[in-house]
Write a protein that holds these residues in place. Structure first.
Motif, PDB file in Angstrom:
ATOM      1  N   HIS A  36      -3.431  -6.249  -0.020  1.00 30.37           N
ATOM      2  CA  HIS A  36      -4.504  -6.016  -0.991  1.00 30.37           C
ATOM      3  C   HIS A  36      -5.171  -7.329  -1.413  1.00 30.37           C
ATOM      4  O   HIS A  36      -6.405  -7.429  -1.473  1.00 30.37           O
ATOM      5  N   LYS A  57      -6.647   5.827  -0.532  1.00 31.93           N
ATOM      6  CA  LYS A  57      -5.923   4.962  -1.467  1.00 31.93           C
ATOM      7  C   LYS A  57      -6.616   5.081  -2.813  1.00 31.93           C
ATOM      8  O   LYS A  57      -7.774   4.679  -2.960  1.00 31.93           O
ATOM      9  N   TRP A  75      -5.527   8.877   4.772  1.00 26.84           N
ATOM     10  CA  TRP A  75      -5.524   7.479   4.330  1.00 26.84           C
ATOM     11  C   TRP A  75      -6.467   7.223   3.160  1.00 26.84           C
ATOM     12  O   TRP A  75      -7.348   6.385   3.202  1.00 26.84           O
ATOM     13  N   ASN A 102       0.851  -1.191   0.000  1.00 20.76           N
ATOM     14  CA  ASN A 102       0.000   0.000   0.000  1.00 20.76           C
ATOM     15  C   ASN A 102       0.889   1.245   0.000  1.00 20.76           C
ATOM     16  O   ASN A 102       0.926   2.012   0.951  1.00 20.76           O
ATOM     17  N   HIS A 136      -9.927  -1.168  -1.388  1.00 22.13           N
ATOM     18  CA  HIS A 136      -8.948  -0.088  -1.175  1.00 22.13           C
ATOM     19  C   HIS A 136      -9.201   0.645   0.145  1.00 22.13           C
ATOM     20  O   HIS A 136      -8.256   1.033   0.835  1.00 22.13           O
ATOM     21  N   ASP A 151      -4.317  -1.369   6.502  1.00 23.51           N
ATOM     22  CA  ASP A 151      -3.020  -1.764   5.942  1.00 23.51           C
ATOM     23  C   ASP A 151      -2.883  -3.284   5.788  1.00 23.51           C
ATOM     24  O   ASP A 151      -1.795  -3.827   5.999  1.00 23.51           O
ATOM     25  N   THR A 191      -1.353   5.445  -1.755  1.00 21.92           N
ATOM     26  CA  THR A 191      -2.090   5.809  -0.548  1.00 21.92           C
ATOM     27  C   THR A 191      -1.546   7.129   0.009  1.00 21.92           C
ATOM     28  O   THR A 191      -0.343   7.271   0.214  1.00 21.92           O
ATOM     29  N   SER A 220      -7.698  -1.618   2.903  1.00 22.72           N
ATOM     30  CA  SER A 220      -6.239  -1.667   3.034  1.00 22.72           C
ATOM     31  C   SER A 220      -5.653  -0.299   3.326  1.00 22.72           C
ATOM     32  O   SER A 220      -4.580  -0.199   3.922  1.00 22.72           O
ATOM     33  N   ALA A 221      -6.361   0.761   2.945  1.00 22.14           N
ATOM     34  CA  ALA A 221      -5.877   2.106   3.291  1.00 22.14           C
ATOM     35  C   ALA A 221      -5.915   2.309   4.794  1.00 22.14           C
ATOM     36  O   ALA A 221      -4.967   2.824   5.393  1.00 22.14           O
ATOM     37  N   SER A 240       3.859  -2.623  -5.402  1.00 17.44           N
ATOM     38  CA  SER A 240       4.026  -1.389  -4.632  1.00 17.44           C
ATOM     39  C   SER A 240       5.235  -0.602  -5.118  1.00 17.44           C
ATOM     40  O   SER A 240       5.195   0.624  -5.217  1.00 17.44           O
TER      41      SER A 240
END
Lengths: 390, 390
Positions: free
Chosen positions: A282, A160, A158, A71, A272, A279, A153, A275-276, A99
């Protein structure tokens, strides 16, 4: 079938030992590059040394930007842009997974632009130029090695967000399946889920008359499923690693959605937000969100879900009850993610249910927009999908 | 799985009315072009007028080279090279099918080269540069619109030889399935056979660990077979025409042989001798040669022919006799070519058996070389294949 424009100009250099060619490939573009990578693994397994050697042999100078994390963050992108400008660099070499590549692409966009590179992600600026990017891929997953996309991100809130443009397709992608032997099983599985999700986002459309891409999607999905099972038992199986690696590129270079529009992408948007904030990987987030999304939308086009069940999962039930076939396909998708060691519920990933509203809000810009194309989802729909994933 | 290098840089512009964009696309490269086409059909159906209008609207000048025939001739290529040089042209626009595109490519190779362009085909010169080529495709068949190949016939001795180089991939290919509605059934069928042959040449390899491309080949073959049946009954079925047209490109842009080597290509070589001498349509020649080749070689790798029978033709017989399954797949291939109106024996195309030796001799450079990769064939083998096709 819809109209489309397609090209896949990235030069794929695929096979054993191909990383040794990186100096020669880079040299076609520049004598001074930014070498962008993540953490210790490329040093631990000797790839870093090989790359440095190959660059030096061709007299290519390099400046390093390391520390890219999953991320990937805007902060590091800004740092990279500064480094490139200060050192008069005009090529970015990404060595790593999605990434690292996405960070390299964002730096490539930001360098020639006077404003804040985040403007592009927010739709406030139009991309006119970008530095060329080259890739040595170590994790088959995001397909970024040949795609036109990058996802970054922003730590400030936060957010993403993904951005795509033809200028972002890498000039070359060096892909040696041997480099993926040392991937931990969980990371391998996350990559598999990401690859499958890229295909499924393109597969679940309502467009008719798309037999060719339907079949190509099904072919690629089946291959990924079969070979995931092999590599999780036998991590150094070259051919199985190779099938997954190449499938990961094809899954996301836009071949599989030619004539279908861009695809749905609601599951990606919903993930998204996860995971934003949390964390999580993905791919793990997708293994949780995609089955929930399927359960929420399948009635919208039951025939498509029946085709998915039959063609991808070999579901062989009486056709008198199509819904049962469709649900069996969804069940097998979820079972497969479990089988390869991924979470399929938020609680399995340690995510509680107290921020569904906040995430659905961000996803829809305060409830003002819908996401998805197969079915258009509003804020309430998204909350219900998070609830199904609980 | 073998190592490979792959890229597909041709910008595919696919859909209804896309030919109207040709002026803008050409303009990215040049203000003065050679407009290369065949005979009357592009004038008869109005495409010529549309192209001229689109070029004029963008202020693009053009010089015409018409009269390209099937199995395109070196003589016309030489004429084109002369025209381009005399008129200081630096872009070639091909409007037509494979013969027109291949002629355009050969001209593009010849212009910057001081010697005879035929040198490249004979392996006597190395290609260093070529003019850019653009395409409006009217016949889905050869895949030349995105391939690196060109096939030209030298009237002096009737040698038909292919040449390939990355520099020969067109810059853009405009593909409107509507332009193929007026193709006569026989020409549609010849195109279908050519597309299938391009996939089968890549499919029949002995390389193992190629599940992804196996499945992609099978997916593309099944799509072509299904949609050929549709368009022969319903020539103006957009989606069916579109599946075939896009499959024709994918069949030959080298995606389907990634990791498999280049493929076998013996059937193409054997057919080239036929069409060079007898000037039959390439697709018709392939419908005759390919089943004969299959009958001659299937025992070399029976499992692959079983997979072909089961996956492509849905052969569903007891597995106690693999040979029977393999032969049933070959039989269905031949039956399909017959069904779509193609000859499957030399005599049906009016070709007698008196020049087998001569053709096999040319094919093998006087018996000094073998052809093919799945099985290496010498002069005697080739004569036997011609005999099986009698």
């Amino acid at each position: 079938m819809k109209d489309f424009i397609f090209s896949s100009p990235t030069k794929i250099i695929f096979g054993k030992g191909t990383e040794e060619q990186v100096g020669k490939e880079v040299k076609n573009y520049s004598n001074k590059v930014l070498l962008c990578y993540g953490g210790g693994s490329i040093k631990k397994y000797g790839l870093y040394d090989k790359v440095v050697k190959a660059l030096k042999e061709e007299g290519v100078e390099f400046v390093e930007l390391s520390g890219v994390k999953p991320n990937p963050r805007l902060g590091l992108v800004q740092e990279g842009i500064k480094l490139v400008r200060e050192n008069n660099i005009n090529f970015i070499l990404a060595v790593g997974g999605g990434s690292v590549i996405d960070t390299a692409k964002a730096i490539a966009m930001g360098v020639p632009y006077e404003g804040n590179v985040w403007d592009f992600f927010e739709g406030k600026a139009e991309l006119k130029e970008a530095l060329p990017v080259g890739v040595i891929l170590t994790i088959p997953a995001t397909g970024s090695e040949a795609s036109d996309a990058t996802v970054i991100t922003n730590e400030d809130g936060w957010y993403k967000i993904g951005f795509h443009h033809e200028l972002l397709r890498p000039k070359f992608a060096i892909m040696n399946p041997e480099l993926t032997y040392t991937l931990p099983p969980y990371q391998t599985a996350c990559g598999v889920a990401d690859i499958m999700a890229h295909i499924m986002e393109r597969y679940f459309v309502n467009e008719e008359g798309v037999e060719l891409t339907d079949r190509l999607c099904e072919a690629t999905l089946k291959t990924v499923i079969n070979n995931a099972r092999i590599v999780l038992k036998d991590p150094a199986n070259y051919n199985a690693r190779a099938q997954i690696m190449w499938a990961g590129t094809i899954a996301h270079n836009d071949l599989l959605n030619t004539g279908r529009g861009r695809g749905d992408w609601a599951s990606h948007r919903i993930e998204h937000e996860l995971s934003a904030i949390y964390d999580i990987a993905h791919g793990a987030g997708l293994a949780i969100v995609f089955p929930a999304w399927m359960k929420y939308v399948y009635k919208n086009n039951i025939n498509r879900f029946v085709q998915f069940a039959v063609k991808v999962w070999d579901v062989d039930l009486p056709y008198e009850n199509l819904e049962e076939i469709a649900l069996e396909g969804i069940r097998r998708t979820e079972e497969f993610f479990k089988e390869i060691g991924l979470p399929v519920r938020l609680k399995e990933a340690g995510i509680s249910d107290d921020r569904f509203e906040e995430m659905a809000d961000k996803c829809t810009k305060g409830g003002t927009r819908t996401i998805g194309d197969f079915v258009k989802l509003n804020k309430e729909d998204i909350i219900k999908i998070y609830e199904l994933a609980r």
